[in-house]
Enzyme design. Structure first.
Site, PDB file in Angstrom:
ATOM      1  N   GLU A 129     -84.247  94.968 -61.567  1.00 14.15           N
ATOM      2  CA  GLU A 129     -84.671  93.655 -62.016  1.00 14.15           C
ATOM      3  C   GLU A 129     -85.105  92.842 -60.805  1.00 14.15           C
ATOM      4  O   GLU A 129     -84.354  92.703 -59.836  1.00 14.15           O
ATOM      5  CB  GLU A 129     -83.526  92.951 -62.743  1.00 14.15           C
ATOM      6  N   GLU A 189     -73.700  90.301 -70.008  1.00 13.97           N
ATOM      7  CA  GLU A 189     -74.098  90.293 -68.599  1.00 13.97           C
ATOM      8  C   GLU A 189     -73.327  89.217 -67.850  1.00 13.97           C
ATOM      9  O   GLU A 189     -73.282  88.060 -68.265  1.00 13.97           O
ATOM     10  CB  GLU A 189     -75.593  90.062 -68.450  1.00 13.97           C
TER      11      GLU A 189
END
Length: 287
Positions: free
Chosen positions: A239, A145
């Protein structure tokens, strides 16, 4: 259609059985295909119970985590690196036992503000650990990420993630883009998507302030048009964080100081509708 996911911290801040069962069920009720579990407190999880709950709800699972500074694989200290390697290997094992096929996050360093750039030795340690992890991950894809400069000093842009993957030189390692971090570090939201192309394996959508999608400054239409242009078919996971849901330690690491929302169910339903609309509009734009 891309599998649509939601992060468990929209619902609960812990991984113990009853709260986690509730998070799985609420994710299903909100219409998601996948729930992402942060393995920040793996000892609290009942793996068999969680896997049964996922199967009953018909949901896929993705797992993620960041490392602590005393288990930082980009450290110069071999003992610190060793602790991080053990944590990552255990997380891959948990992901597999839960029935997951994806484990991602800032796997390459601790999650937090560094006082100095990564050293050449530290980066080499990171590469070596991730190369070994990829070799042992059989059936689990590793996602690097891309996070902002206040959460890592190793990977802050898509280009840096691609360079790290090249240096690792192993199959089963992909780029994980997150619009929240991209909004801080990248020059625009389309170029990194095109740069990653087939090596993009997972996507987080989060607003510039991590609240309701569409209520901040991120140019989501541009981002989703880029996904459509490269034919991205992987997961897209919403998210969002608020002080209304607290995960001990992780919330502090992510600097979740403000209450951006109170109603996770409303937030999640809105996010699913928003992402679906963006995907539909981007695909229509291609025709």
């Amino acid at each position: 259609m891309n599998p649509l996911g939601v992060h468990s911290l929209v619902w609960v801040g812990e991984l113990s059985p009853e709260p986690l069962r509730g998070a799985v069920e609420r994710s299903r009720e909100a219409g998601f295909d996948l729930i992402e579990l942060s393995l920040h407190d793996p000892g609290a999880m009942d793996v068999a119970d969680t896997r049964a709950a996922l199967a009953a709800a018909g949901l896929d699972v993705a797992c993620s985590r960041g490392l602590d500074f005393d288990a930082d694989i980009s450290s110069d200290d071999p003992r610190t690196v060793g602790r991080g390697a053990v944590q990552l290997a255990e997380s891959v094992r948990l992901t597999r036992e839960l029935g997951g096929r994806y484990f991602g996050g800032a796997l390459y360093s601790a999650l937090g503000k560094y006082p100095r750039p990564v050293t050449a030795r530290g980066r080499a340690n990171c590469v070596a650990v991730l190369r070994d992890l990829a070799a042992e991950a059989a059936g689990v894809t590793l996602g690097l990420e891309v996070v902002n400069r206040y959460e890592s000093n190793v990977v802050n842009t898509a280009r840096q993630a691609l360079d790290l993957i090249d240096d690792i030189g192993a199959d089963g390692v992909v780029v994980h883009l997150d619009t929240y971090h991209m909004n801080i570090e990248e020059g625009d939201l389309a170029r990194p998507v095109h740069e990653c192309a087939e090596r993009l394996g997972y996507v987080h959508v989060g607003e510039s302030h991590r609240g309701y999608l569409g209520s901040g400054t991120i140019d989501f239409p541009r981002f989703f048009r880029a996904l459509a242009a490269i034919g991205y078919q992987g997961p897209i996971t919403f998210e969002s964080f608020s002080s209304a849901v607290v995960a001990e330690g992780l919330s502090n690491n992510l600097a979740i100081w403000r209450n951006l929302w109170d109603d996770g169910a409303d937030l999640a339903r809105h996010a699913r509708a928003f992402v679906t609309e963006q995907l539909t509009a981007a695909r229509m734009n291609r025709r």
